[in-house]
Design a protein around this motif. Structure first.
Motif, PDB file in Angstrom:
ATOM      1  N   GLN A   3      45.156  43.136  36.805  1.00 36.20           N
ATOM      2  CA  GLN A   3      44.159  43.793  37.633  1.00 36.20           C
ATOM      3  C   GLN A   3      44.017  43.181  39.016  1.00 36.20           C
ATOM      4  OE1 GLN A   3      40.799  43.613  34.919  1.00 36.20           O
ATOM      5  NE2 GLN A   3      40.831  45.835  34.801  1.00 36.20           N
ATOM      6  N   TYR A  40      41.350  47.958  38.836  1.00 39.46           N
ATOM      7  CA  TYR A  40      39.969  47.938  39.303  1.00 39.46           C
ATOM      8  C   TYR A  40      39.727  49.159  40.181  1.00 39.46           C
ATOM      9  CZ  TYR A  40      39.287  43.080  37.822  1.00 39.46           C
ATOM     10  OH  TYR A  40      39.153  41.928  37.093  1.00 39.46           O
ATOM     11  N   LYS A  79      41.030  45.833  27.613  1.00 39.44           N
ATOM     12  CA  LYS A  79      39.566  45.915  27.498  1.00 39.44           C
ATOM     13  C   LYS A  79      39.098  47.127  26.691  1.00 39.44           C
ATOM     14  CE  LYS A  79      38.713  43.459  31.798  1.00 39.44           C
ATOM     15  NZ  LYS A  79      38.110  43.547  33.127  1.00 39.44           N
ATOM     16  N   THR A  83      35.129  47.917  27.829  1.00 41.75           N
ATOM     17  CA  THR A  83      34.788  48.553  29.097  1.00 41.75           C
ATOM     18  C   THR A  83      33.658  49.559  28.878  1.00 41.75           C
ATOM     19  OG1 THR A  83      37.039  48.304  29.903  1.00 41.75           O
ATOM     20  CG2 THR A  83      35.691  49.969  30.985  1.00 41.75           C
ATOM     21  N   ASP A  92      29.511  38.344  35.159  1.00 43.18           N
ATOM     22  CA  ASP A  92      30.284  38.944  36.253  1.00 43.18           C
ATOM     23  C   ASP A  92      30.564  40.430  36.016  1.00 43.18           C
ATOM     24  OD1 ASP A  92      32.315  38.996  34.330  1.00 43.18           O
ATOM     25  OD2 ASP A  92      33.630  37.618  35.418  1.00 43.18           O
ATOM     26  N   ARG A  93      30.166  40.947  34.861  1.00 43.96           N
ATOM     27  CA  ARG A  93      30.308  42.361  34.472  1.00 43.96           C
ATOM     28  C   ARG A  93      31.775  42.805  34.462  1.00 43.96           C
ATOM     29  NH1 ARG A  93      25.713  45.103  33.978  1.00 43.96           N
ATOM     30  NH2 ARG A  93      26.680  47.089  34.436  1.00 43.96           N
ATOM     31  N   ASP A  94      32.672  41.831  34.265  1.00 43.81           N
ATOM     32  CA  ASP A  94      34.097  42.121  34.232  1.00 43.81           C
ATOM     33  C   ASP A  94      34.766  41.517  33.001  1.00 43.81           C
ATOM     34  OD1 ASP A  94      36.673  42.908  34.998  1.00 43.81           O
ATOM     35  OD2 ASP A  94      36.996  41.075  36.134  1.00 43.81           O
ATOM     36  N   HIS A  95      34.597  40.231  32.812  1.00 41.26           N
ATOM     37  CA  HIS A  95      35.273  39.541  31.716  1.00 41.26           C
ATOM     38  C   HIS A  95      34.461  39.643  30.429  1.00 41.26           C
ATOM     39  CE1 HIS A  95      36.960  37.734  35.381  1.00 41.26           C
ATOM     40  NE2 HIS A  95      38.081  37.742  34.667  1.00 41.26           N
TER      41      HIS A  95
END
Length: 122
Positions: A3, A40, A79, A83, A92-95
């Motif tokens: 990403q 992303y 993910k 997701t 971080d609202r990602d990992h």
């Protein structure tokens, strides 16, 4: 490679790098599991890296295309199942957080078992 590449590496370079790695592993007869991921959202608008609106689709397809080319196993989206579920993500609202990691492990287990079945055991 994944990403974060869109911020600094052109898609054709990322694809060539992954293809090269898979070629070497195929020559060495190493079983491989290609794990894809989605681009992303900002990748389609990162014009400074030479990307455009057509980045996300080709990026996501790259993993399945290269896995097919080399006869490797594929898990299309790292993910998957995480997701869109903020409770499964770190701040971080990602990992993924620990709960998200558990979902990833459960989801990936069958394909990891298939990979292990491809390994030659002495």
């Amino acid at each position: 490679m994944g990403q974060n590449d869109c911020a600094r590496i052109r898609l054709d370079e990322t694809r060539a790098n992954i293809d090269h790695i898979l070629t070497i592993l195929a020559e060495k007869r190493v079983p491989v599991l290609v794990v894809g991921t989605a681009a992303y959202d900002y990748c389609s608008s990162t014009l400074s890296a030479g990307h455009g609106a057509d980045y996300a689709g080709p990026f996501s397809r790259m993993f399945s295309e290269l896995a097919a080319k080399h006869g490797d196993l594929l898990y299309p989206d790292f993910k998957e199942g995480v997701t869109g579920h903020p409770e499964l993500l770190q701040a971080d609202r990602d990992h993924p957080n620990a709960a998200g990691d558990a979902i990833t492990v459960i989801n990936m287990l069958p394909v990891v078992q298939a990979l292990l079945a491809r390994v030659d055991h002495p």
